[in-house]
Design a protein around this motif. Structure first.
Motif, PDB file in Angstrom:
ATOM      1  N   LEU A 186      -2.345  -6.425  -1.972  1.00 35.28           N
ATOM      2  CA  LEU A 186      -1.622  -6.085  -0.738  1.00 35.28           C
ATOM      3  C   LEU A 186      -2.567  -5.411   0.267  1.00 35.28           C
ATOM      4  O   LEU A 186      -2.578  -5.735   1.441  1.00 35.28           O
ATOM      5  N   ILE A 187      -3.332  -4.470  -0.262  1.00 39.41           N
ATOM      6  CA  ILE A 187      -4.314  -3.806   0.594  1.00 39.41           C
ATOM      7  C   ILE A 187      -5.683  -4.030  -0.024  1.00 39.41           C
ATOM      8  O   ILE A 187      -5.872  -3.814  -1.214  1.00 39.41           O
ATOM      9  N   GLU A 188      -6.604  -4.470   0.793  1.00 40.06           N
ATOM     10  CA  GLU A 188      -7.930  -4.718   0.271  1.00 40.06           C
ATOM     11  C   GLU A 188      -8.947  -4.116   1.232  1.00 40.06           C
ATOM     12  O   GLU A 188      -8.941  -4.416   2.426  1.00 40.06           O
ATOM     13  N   ILE A 189      -9.781  -3.225   0.701  1.00 35.60           N
ATOM     14  CA  ILE A 189     -10.801  -2.610   1.556  1.00 35.60           C
ATOM     15  C   ILE A 189     -12.150  -3.127   1.099  1.00 35.60           C
ATOM     16  O   ILE A 189     -12.500  -3.012  -0.075  1.00 35.60           O
ATOM     17  N   ASN A 190     -12.868  -3.745   2.018  1.00 40.35           N
ATOM     18  CA  ASN A 190     -14.159  -4.334   1.687  1.00 40.35           C
ATOM     19  C   ASN A 190     -15.297  -3.604   2.365  1.00 40.35           C
ATOM     20  O   ASN A 190     -15.441  -3.671   3.577  1.00 40.35           O
ATOM     21  N   ASP A 191     -16.082  -2.910   1.576  1.00 35.51           N
ATOM     22  CA  ASP A 191     -17.323  -2.300   2.032  1.00 35.51           C
ATOM     23  C   ASP A 191     -17.146  -1.543   3.352  1.00 35.51           C
ATOM     24  O   ASP A 191     -17.882  -1.783   4.313  1.00 35.51           O
ATOM     25  N   LEU A 192     -16.189  -0.664   3.363  1.00 33.90           N
ATOM     26  CA  LEU A 192     -15.863   0.043   4.601  1.00 33.90           C
ATOM     27  C   LEU A 192     -16.703   1.301   4.762  1.00 33.90           C
ATOM     28  O   LEU A 192     -16.781   2.131   3.855  1.00 33.90           O
ATOM     29  N   SER A 193     -17.343   1.423   5.932  1.00 34.74           N
ATOM     30  CA  SER A 193     -18.037   2.658   6.274  1.00 34.74           C
ATOM     31  C   SER A 193     -17.581   3.063   7.660  1.00 34.74           C
ATOM     32  O   SER A 193     -17.387   2.212   8.520  1.00 34.74           O
ATOM     33  N   TYR A 194     -17.433   4.351   7.857  1.00 34.49           N
ATOM     34  CA  TYR A 194     -16.917   4.795   9.154  1.00 34.49           C
ATOM     35  C   TYR A 194     -17.444   6.164   9.503  1.00 34.49           C
ATOM     36  O   TYR A 194     -17.533   7.057   8.660  1.00 34.49           O
ATOM     37  N   ILE A 196     -16.013   6.688  -3.046  1.00 32.38           N
ATOM     38  CA  ILE A 196     -15.098   6.664  -4.185  1.00 32.38           C
ATOM     39  C   ILE A 196     -15.942   6.861  -5.438  1.00 32.38           C
ATOM     40  O   ILE A 196     -16.817   6.055  -5.743  1.00 32.38           O
ATOM     41  N   LYS A 197     -15.697   7.971  -6.141  1.00 36.41           N
ATOM     42  CA  LYS A 197     -16.514   8.262  -7.319  1.00 36.41           C
ATOM     43  C   LYS A 197     -15.853   7.737  -8.582  1.00 36.41           C
ATOM     44  O   LYS A 197     -16.531   7.366  -9.532  1.00 36.41           O
ATOM     45  N   MET A 198     -14.547   7.776  -8.623  1.00 36.22           N
ATOM     46  CA  MET A 198     -13.841   7.286  -9.807  1.00 36.22           C
ATOM     47  C   MET A 198     -12.615   6.527  -9.339  1.00 36.22           C
ATOM     48  O   MET A 198     -12.005   6.871  -8.335  1.00 36.22           O
ATOM     49  N   TYR A 199     -12.276   5.477 -10.065  1.00 37.19           N
ATOM     50  CA  TYR A 199     -11.064   4.741  -9.744  1.00 37.19           C
ATOM     51  C   TYR A 199     -10.561   4.101 -11.022  1.00 37.19           C
ATOM     52  O   TYR A 199     -11.307   3.457 -11.741  1.00 37.19           O
ATOM     53  N   GLY A 200      -9.317   4.301 -11.349  1.00 35.14           N
ATOM     54  CA  GLY A 200      -8.779   3.702 -12.560  1.00 35.14           C
ATOM     55  C   GLY A 200      -7.339   4.117 -12.749  1.00 35.14           C
ATOM     56  O   GLY A 200      -6.733   4.699 -11.849  1.00 35.14           O
ATOM     57  N   THR A 201      -6.796   3.834 -13.923  1.00 36.13           N
ATOM     58  CA  THR A 201      -5.415   4.246 -14.175  1.00 36.13           C
ATOM     59  C   THR A 201      -5.382   5.767 -14.225  1.00 36.13           C
ATOM     60  O   THR A 201      -6.405   6.420 -14.457  1.00 36.13           O
ATOM     61  N   ALA A 202      -4.183   6.311 -13.994  1.00 32.03           N
ATOM     62  CA  ALA A 202      -4.044   7.763 -13.952  1.00 32.03           C
ATOM     63  C   ALA A 202      -4.586   8.372 -15.247  1.00 32.03           C
ATOM     64  O   ALA A 202      -5.252   9.404 -15.239  1.00 32.03           O
ATOM     65  N   VAL A 205      -5.499   6.369  -9.861  1.00 33.38           N
ATOM     66  CA  VAL A 205      -6.042   7.535  -9.171  1.00 33.38           C
ATOM     67  C   VAL A 205      -7.419   7.201  -8.618  1.00 33.38           C
ATOM     68  O   VAL A 205      -8.239   6.590  -9.299  1.00 33.38           O
ATOM     69  N   VAL A 206      -7.629   7.590  -7.345  1.00 40.67           N
ATOM     70  CA  VAL A 206      -8.926   7.431  -6.704  1.00 40.67           C
ATOM     71  C   VAL A 206      -9.509   8.826  -6.534  1.00 40.67           C
ATOM     72  O   VAL A 206      -8.823   9.720  -6.047  1.00 40.67           O
ATOM     73  N   VAL A 207     -10.753   9.016  -6.944  1.00 40.63           N
ATOM     74  CA  VAL A 207     -11.385  10.316  -6.730  1.00 40.63           C
ATOM     75  C   VAL A 207     -12.459  10.147  -5.674  1.00 40.63           C
ATOM     76  O   VAL A 207     -13.325   9.286  -5.805  1.00 40.63           O
ATOM     77  N   MET A 208     -12.373  10.957  -4.634  1.00 40.90           N
ATOM     78  CA  MET A 208     -13.357  10.846  -3.560  1.00 40.90           C
ATOM     79  C   MET A 208     -14.245  12.066  -3.503  1.00 40.90           C
ATOM     80  O   MET A 208     -13.831  13.188  -3.808  1.00 40.90           O
ATOM     81  N   ASP A 209     -15.489  11.826  -3.093  1.00 45.18           N
ATOM     82  CA  ASP A 209     -16.421  12.928  -2.894  1.00 45.18           C
ATOM     83  C   ASP A 209     -17.433  12.503  -1.838  1.00 45.18           C
ATOM     84  O   ASP A 209     -18.002  11.419  -1.930  1.00 45.18           O
ATOM     85  N   LYS A 210     -17.624  13.330  -0.845  1.00 47.03           N
ATOM     86  CA  LYS A 210     -18.580  13.054   0.238  1.00 47.03           C
ATOM     87  C   LYS A 210     -18.452  11.638   0.799  1.00 47.03           C
ATOM     88  O   LYS A 210     -19.434  10.934   1.009  1.00 47.03           O
ATOM     89  N   GLY A 211     -17.245  11.215   1.015  1.00 45.76           N
ATOM     90  CA  GLY A 211     -17.034   9.916   1.662  1.00 45.76           C
ATOM     91  C   GLY A 211     -17.138   8.712   0.752  1.00 45.76           C
ATOM     92  O   GLY A 211     -17.063   7.575   1.215  1.00 45.76           O
ATOM     93  N   LEU A 248     -11.842  -1.069  -2.359  1.00 41.03           N
ATOM     94  CA  LEU A 248     -10.622  -0.684  -3.056  1.00 41.03           C
ATOM     95  C   LEU A 248      -9.601  -1.789  -2.931  1.00 41.03           C
ATOM     96  O   LEU A 248      -9.482  -2.423  -1.882  1.00 41.03           O
ATOM     97  N   LYS A 249      -8.884  -2.045  -4.025  1.00 39.40           N
ATOM     98  CA  LYS A 249      -7.798  -3.017  -3.970  1.00 39.40           C
ATOM     99  C   LYS A 249      -6.537  -2.342  -4.452  1.00 39.40           C
ATOM    100  O   LYS A 249      -6.528  -1.711  -5.504  1.00 39.40           O
ATOM    101  N   ILE A 250      -5.479  -2.463  -3.677  1.00 41.89           N
ATOM    102  CA  ILE A 250      -4.207  -1.876  -4.085  1.00 41.89           C
ATOM    103  C   ILE A 250      -3.165  -2.981  -4.149  1.00 41.89           C
ATOM    104  O   ILE A 250      -2.981  -3.733  -3.187  1.00 41.89           O
TER     105      ILE A 250
END
Lengths: 284, 251
Positions: free
Chosen positions: A3-11, A223-229, A215-221, A26-28
């Motif tokens: 449904l939501i797909e983020i491809n190599d996004l920098s901002y 994604i450091k971890m991504y997986g099931t809760a 759960v997505v874990v972010m640090d300094k812009g 990220l894919k949701i």
């Protein structure tokens, strides 16, 4: 297709020295409840803004990569069209009122009026959401004169009532007491069960352990971890990114040290189960 | 609010705009100040029966009383004329001045009291609703409504900042000079904080689909009654008679 797909996004914000989001992928899937956690300033809110399209359509700045909703580039939609698809509840509840309505009831109606729904449907929907959030007592009050917690609930109601497919919620419980927090999580859970996709920024990992799918874990812009809760919240690496682990996960890690247990629980039920097994001697 | 509504409250906002126009025009064109005071008396009767008299008089005093005193004092003392009424030390009060002041105040009094009566009996939301019905854009109505709402908000915030500055040791009580000085450390945060709020407000509007290109619904409705039309016709007739009369026989 996600449904939501983020491809190599920098901002990078126009006034920013450094990128607030760096190479995000990220894919949701539809119907998922995804929690975003991380220290202050790690880019959680910016990520929400990117999913909602405020980055780059409202905040300009340097934008690389793509955000796709239903396979379509988010910049192809107008801001108005996105409001129908994606509900966004942001952090500060105090500025989340329209400033033109004199009662909470009218305030909640504002979004529906803009959607151009028939009057009777608007009234029905408001009655329902007011009952659901338990804010009957606030109905006729002036939105300016509410406490932080009350305003937060009104802000939540004002967006939920629009019934968008995707909900992006940025720290909805920062002003609420524990009881109010539980209520809000119950409501978010109901929304999830009705098949909607929820992206939630929240620090309260104990509650996320109970409700979130991913759960997505972010640090300094980044994604450091991504997986099931379960995967993420039971991982001791979390603490490196300034996130407090759920209480039961911390207990689980101690048990692992002492008893050499094989799993790390993240919820009270899982912890209970593990302790039972230890008592029975199933785990040495 | 709704419970003590009298007949003026029930009129359609535009009907009341018409009376505002009619009384103001008549006040300006009327040949003698006496007519204006009669008109004021009529407005007072309307205020007493169709609205609340006490707040009406109160806001009238607050807005124009000081001005009237100034006009009377200055005009009666300094306007040149031959008919001296009485003398105080080197000043002489002249009849021409007093009449001129009475005339000027009459016009102001009628216009001011019409406006006060209008805003006392018209909910701004209703006025905007009527305007939206006759086709102004939602953006315009947003700007008007949010500006009006901003005033009590800003007052509240300035109080909060004032308290915060006081807690930091800024002197806010005392003579006029100290009070004026205390305003300076308050203004900068007040202005800056309204700017930062602006961005979030804009996002709130976006989040609520304000920019969506669809016909908006309004859950409140406002209707023009047949009597509104009749009253408007009568008012227009009065206006026409007054103008024509003034041009011909009304001196």
């Amino acid at each position: 297709m996600a449904l939501i797909e983020i491809n190599d996004l920098s901002y990078r914000y126009p006034t920013g020295d450094d990128f607030s989001l760096k190479n995000i992928n990220l894919k949701i899937e539809k119907g998922e409840f995804v929690a975003v956690i991380g220290a202050n300033g790690s880019g959680k809110t910016t990520l929400c803004n990117a999913i909602r399209g405020f980055v780059p359509m409202f905040y300009k700045g340097d934008y690389f990569g793509k955000v796709l909703i239903d396979g379509e580039d988010i910049t192809n939609f107008s801001m108005g069209e996105l409001a129908v698809k994606i509900g966004y509840i942001f952090q500060n509840p105090f500025n989340q009122i329209s400033y033109i309505k004199e009662t909470v009831f009218d305030e909640i109606a504002f979004g529906l009026e803009n959607l151009g729904l028939p009057k009777q449907e608007i009234l029905d929907r408001i009655e329902r959401i007011i009952a659901q959030l338990g804010i009957e007592a606030l109905k006729d009050k002036n939105p300016f004169e509410l406490s932080g917690g009350q305003q937060q609930r009104v802000a939540l109601a004002s967006i939920l009532v629009m019934e968008p497919e995707i909900l992006v919620i940025d720290e909805p419980t920062s002003q609420l007491d524990p009881l109010g927090t539980d209520q809000v999580f119950d409501i978010i859970n109901l929304i999830k069960q009705s098949g909607k996709t929820v992206i939630l920024v929240e620090h309260k990992t104990n509650l996320l352990a109970r409700y979130a799918d991913k759960v997505v874990v972010m640090d300094k812009g980044q994604i450091k971890m991504y997986g099931t809760a379960h995967e993420v919240l039971s991982n001791p690496e979390l603490e490196e990114y300034g996130v407090v682990m759920p209480t039961y996960a911390r207990l689980g890690l101690k048990l692992k040290e002492t008893f050499g247990t094989d799993t790390v629980p993240i919820t009270v039920e899982e912890a209970e189960e593990l302790l039972r097994r230890i008592r029975k001697g199933a785990v040495k | 609010m709704k419970e003590n509504q009298k007949y003026l409250h029930k009129l359609y906002p535009y009907t009341k705009l018409v009376y505002l126009l009619v009384t103001s025009v008549i006040a300006i064109i009327s040949p003698s100040w006496i007519y204006n005071y009669v008109l004021f008396a009529i407005l007072c009767i309307f205020a007493a029966t169709g609205s609340d008299f006490k707040p009406f008089i109160k806001s009238l005093c607050k807005s124009v009383l000081f001005l009237f005193i100034m006009i009377f004092v200055l005009q009666s003392l300094f306007r040149s004329g031959e008919h001296v009424l009485f003398k105080v030390w080197i000043f002489s009060v002249k009849l021409e001045g007093v009449l001129y002041a009475a005339n000027l105040c009459g016009i102001l009094l009628v216009i001011a009291s019409s406006f006060i009566l209008f805003f006392q009996t018209t909910d701004l939301q209703d006025l905007i609703l009527a305007m939206e019905k006759s086709g102004i854009s939602p953006t315009v109505s947003y700007v008007v409504l949010s500006t009006v709402q901003m005033i009590p908000q800003t007052k509240k915030r300035s109080d909060a900042i004032m308290n915060a500055q006081q807690a930091r040791g800024v002197e806010t009580q005392g003579n006029l000079m100290t009070r004026i000085k205390a305003y300076i450390p308050m203004l900068a945060p007040l202005i800056l904080s309204s700017f930062t709020g602006m961005e979030e407000r804009a996002l709130t509007l976006e989040a609520r689909a304000f920019s969506l290109n669809r016909k908006k619904t309004n859950i409140h409705e406002i209707h023009e009654h047949p009597y509104d039309r009749r009253i408007k016709t009568v008012l227009y007739v009065i206006l026409a008679l007054a103008v024509i009369g003034r041009l011909t026989i009304w001196h």
